[in-house]
Enzyme design. Sequence first.
Site, short mmCIF file in Angstrom:
data_model
loop_
_atom_site.label_atom_id
_atom_site.label_comp_id
_atom_site.label_asym_id
_atom_site.label_seq_id
_atom_site.Cartn_x
_atom_site.Cartn_y
_atom_site.Cartn_z
N LYS A 177 -13.29 21.83 50.13
CA LYS A 177 -11.92 22.11 50.57
C LYS A 177 -11.88 22.30 52.10
CE LYS A 177 -11.95 25.32 47.38
NZ LYS A 177 -11.65 26.33 46.35
N ASP A 213 -13.39 30.95 40.87
CA ASP A 213 -11.98 31.18 40.51
C ASP A 213 -11.65 30.67 39.10
OD1 ASP A 213 -12.29 28.58 41.40
OD2 ASP A 213 -10.50 28.58 42.68
C1 BG6 Z 1 -5.12 31.75 42.99
C2 BG6 Z 1 -6.38 32.48 42.65
O1 BG6 Z 1 -4.08 32.16 42.20
O2 BG6 Z 1 -5.34 30.37 42.78
C3 BG6 Z 1 -7.54 31.98 43.48
O3 BG6 Z 1 -6.18 33.85 42.85
C4 BG6 Z 1 -7.67 30.48 43.30
O4 BG6 Z 1 -8.72 32.62 43.14
C5 BG6 Z 1 -6.36 29.83 43.58
O5 BG6 Z 1 -8.70 29.98 44.10
C6 BG6 Z 1 -6.41 28.34 43.37
O6 BG6 Z 1 -5.23 27.75 43.80
P1 BG6 Z 1 -4.91 27.37 45.27
O7 BG6 Z 1 -3.78 26.46 45.13
O8 BG6 Z 1 -4.58 28.63 45.99
O9 BG6 Z 1 -6.16 26.72 45.80
C1 GLC Z 2 -13.59 23.53 44.65
C2 GLC Z 2 -14.77 24.46 44.53
C3 GLC Z 2 -14.77 25.12 43.18
C4 GLC Z 2 -13.43 25.76 42.93
C5 GLC Z 2 -12.33 24.76 43.08
C6 GLC Z 2 -10.95 25.36 42.87
O1 GLC Z 2 -13.76 22.48 43.79
O2 GLC Z 2 -15.97 23.74 44.72
O3 GLC Z 2 -15.79 26.08 43.11
O4 GLC Z 2 -13.41 26.29 41.67
O5 GLC Z 2 -12.38 24.21 44.36
O6 GLC Z 2 -10.66 26.34 43.78
#
Ligand code: BG6
Ligand code: GLC
Length: 948
Positions: A177, A213
Amino acid sequence: MLAVHLVSSFFSKLQEDPTKKVDRFLYAMCLHDDQLSDISTRFQAEMKKGLSAESNAAAAVKMLPTHVRCTPDGSETGQFLALDLGGSKFKVLQVKVREGMRMRRGGVEMEEKTYPIPRELLEGRGAELFGHVSESLKDFLHEKNISLEKKHPLAFTFSFPCEQSTLDRGLLLSWSKTYRARGLQGKDVVQVLREAIDKTGGMHIEVLAMVNDTVAAMMTCGFEDRYCEVGLIIGTGTNACYMEELCHVDLVEGDEGRMCVNTEWGAFGDDGALNDYITEFDRDVDAASNNPGKQIFEKMVSGMYLGELVRLVVLKMATLGILFEGHVSDALRTKGKITTAHVAAMEEYKNGLKNTRGILMDLDLTPSPDDCVAVQHVSTIVSFRSSNLVAAGLAAILTRIKNNRNLRTFRMTVGVDGTVYKTHPQYPKRLHKVLQRLLPECQVRFVLSHSGSSKGAALVTAVAQRLASQKRKVDETLSPFRLSSEQLQLVKARMRAGLEAGLKREGPSEVKMLPSFLYSPPDGTEHGQYLALDLGGTNFKVMLVNFRKGLHQSSQVLHKIYTMPLEIMQGTGDELFDHIAECVSDFLDYMGIKNDRLPAGFTFPFPCEQTAIDTCKLVSWTKGFKATDCEGNDVVSMLREAIKRRNEVELDIAAVVNDTVGTMMSGTYEDPQCEIGLIAGTGTNVCYMEELKNIKKTGQKKGPMEREEGKSGREENKQEDGTNGETEQEKADIQKMCINTEWGGLGDYGSLDDIITPSDVEVDHNSINPGKQRFEKLTSGMYLGEVVRQTLLDLTRAGLLFRGHVTETLKTPGIFQTKYLSQIESDRLALLQVRSILQGLGLDSTCDDSIIVKEVCEAVSRRAAQLCGAGMAAVVDKIRENRGLDHLNVTVGVDGTLYKHHPHFSEVLQETARVLAPQCNVTFLPSEDGSGKGAALITALTRRREEM
Ligand code: BG6
Ligand code: GLC
Ligand code: BG6
Ligand code: GLC
């Protein structure tokens, strides 16, 4: 330019249907169900590759073990701090999981604050990034007035691929990311966080768990829905985790239970597995990304890339003159100008076209209404492909779970989070629909993780705490079953004392030591046809045994097995012996030998006072028998009377023996060193050859193998010396007599009270002979299941099992038969099969319950085998000392369902005997034909003596 013009004029013919031209242009992105199934199959292969130790190193999809072994059961409580790093927002939180709220909403309270992360930190030094994280944590504590002095457990959601060896250790494999901070790859990020917190100073923080996550999302939803065993993120990145059988996770030792596996499916395709589905736009997105060549699937699916894909497609179409009459703006050429939020807005149900127009105008374009329809359609195709690919990935995971659990149909809940899923108006519906089509046999429910992943991370920490405390409590309950070597030595000593006291006959003894009037072993010259009536613990067997003349150690056994109904076992004596007579008559009929009047041996496996080989006064019933009017009576006479009453056949009962004695004799026929008989079945008992000089005379009048009713040719020779009128040579030979120890009675006067557990007390209370056969009740098949059941009841009442529900099934005596114990403890059985055995018994268990049930079975059966081993050590040492030997080689003839069918019992018994009687070399010889053959041999011996 000419090419552009030609393409433009070609497409102008289709101007009237702007979506069609987009469909054509993006044909490769429109995946139909066959292609999705194909992708799903490929992903299944990738998962397998990632899970296997051999192929993991080369696998693109890493399938990372998370060390999260179970989903929440609602009993978790506690107060935790949480950090949520890696999604679109970095958050610090306080999570309170309230006691007593169980599965209800409102059971978790949260306070949170989002802290921005400056771009330079995302790309700067790792230590600085974590410095910022810990400074933010301290700020949060200040702002929320959380004590700086108190120690706070902390859960860390870290949304990147990490190789975890425990819950609180994870090496970062690679960034993905927007992150690419330096110096962290290969490092334990939990340690880096701890160091950063120390460096910031002024806080007491204990980092207890780090989770991805996806795992946190699964746990969050699992708190409210126990079918939730899959976590899914479709946000900035994309990923999924699920509960895998531990036996398939090669990278983690042990094969009991399940573990959550973080698939890191974003990397699917990094090894080229998706090359034929990749378009030029995917290649361009990848080339311009932070991590070219990596996270190929993620780049086709997740929020960080969807807008960019749309931009590149629109740009290309405009360049080709298919859109905006060939006009391209600088903004459209700029990376990041179309975001996932734009994609969502363009696809809004009512305002989608208006939004599209606005977005395009903001990009300095002048779209026609058809342009707007076309761009909206581009957006739809790109986001539809994303949800299709997620559906294919999920179908693979669910198929794997289904196959793991051997199910045809099943129900599963997926905990889901991420901005794409949460904010894109059509995404969830499309995903659900396609998944349903790909996997019609699976009923899937999606539950949105409303409170983000922190709640889940806190739950992981709480579960870890709960499991540790649950394990402690289960261990406490099972510890009285786990006997130390000192305790086993004591049991050996007590058994020895019991054997000696029984032989002395100076008063009542726990171990009865009943003479069997069997003096000599078979010598291989036995011949002729004999009947054997073998009343075992589990059934009644009638046998015809043929010892062939001249053929040393050769016999032929024909038999028929009859069940022994409970109402007969516990009815009247006459009914019991009438039933036996009926079975015998049936057998003789069946064999066509009704008129042969063959000599018969009767195996009667209960404590009996014998005064000769064919008299047998029942002392007391044991095991499941309680027929009236038998105790104190001669059972041979009772059988003879029953045969007479039936008036159909004649039976010449020449010998009556205990089953241990019959088993020993069977063994001696094969191995002259066999001087011990052991039964470990419904009941437990041992007989062995004792020196005559050690056997206190009981005033018996009858000599070896002699019959009470005086049919013996040697009757006139009876002497008062406890032997008979043998010749001098015979007297010299007759130095030993087989003693039926009835060791099952050890403990009846309290000698085992210090090792008896509350479960044993309950089992004894509820038995048909309370206070009797205490050793037997700790060691034999009839009782082990009940000891297990009582222990399960205790654990359930303590809330450690079956979610604390004491069901009617669990309260049902006898549901746990020995065969289930044997099955549950089989090493070849996956935990899932254990669960299905329990479910078959009406015990609705989780996998964690199954682990505990198996542990209980193991503790109970191991103790049983060890106790028998300790008893056996006492017996063999006694024989050795009797003979004044430094070393004894001896063989034990063994029988009984527990010994024969339990996967570990025999091994543990033998090992214990070996350790506790190091001067004896004990060979265990399992009986082939049961003790009936031995009874027939004794009958043959009796006859031979009479003929002499
Ligand atoms: C959030 C979680 O709601 O969603 C995080 O608390 C997670 O842990 C995230 O990584 C994933 O979604 P985004 O769109 O924020 O990358
Ligand atoms: C990326 C990360 C992974 C995570 C996902 C969603 O793929 O490598 O660990 O769960 O993003 O946030
Ligand atoms: C049988 C013997 O094989 O084992 C019986 O023939 C004996 O005599 C029995 O009583 C013991 O095992 P269980 O498991 O049936 O009590
Ligand atoms: C019970 C009986 C005993 C028998 C044993 C094994 O303990 O009392 O006589 O040998 O079960 O069947």
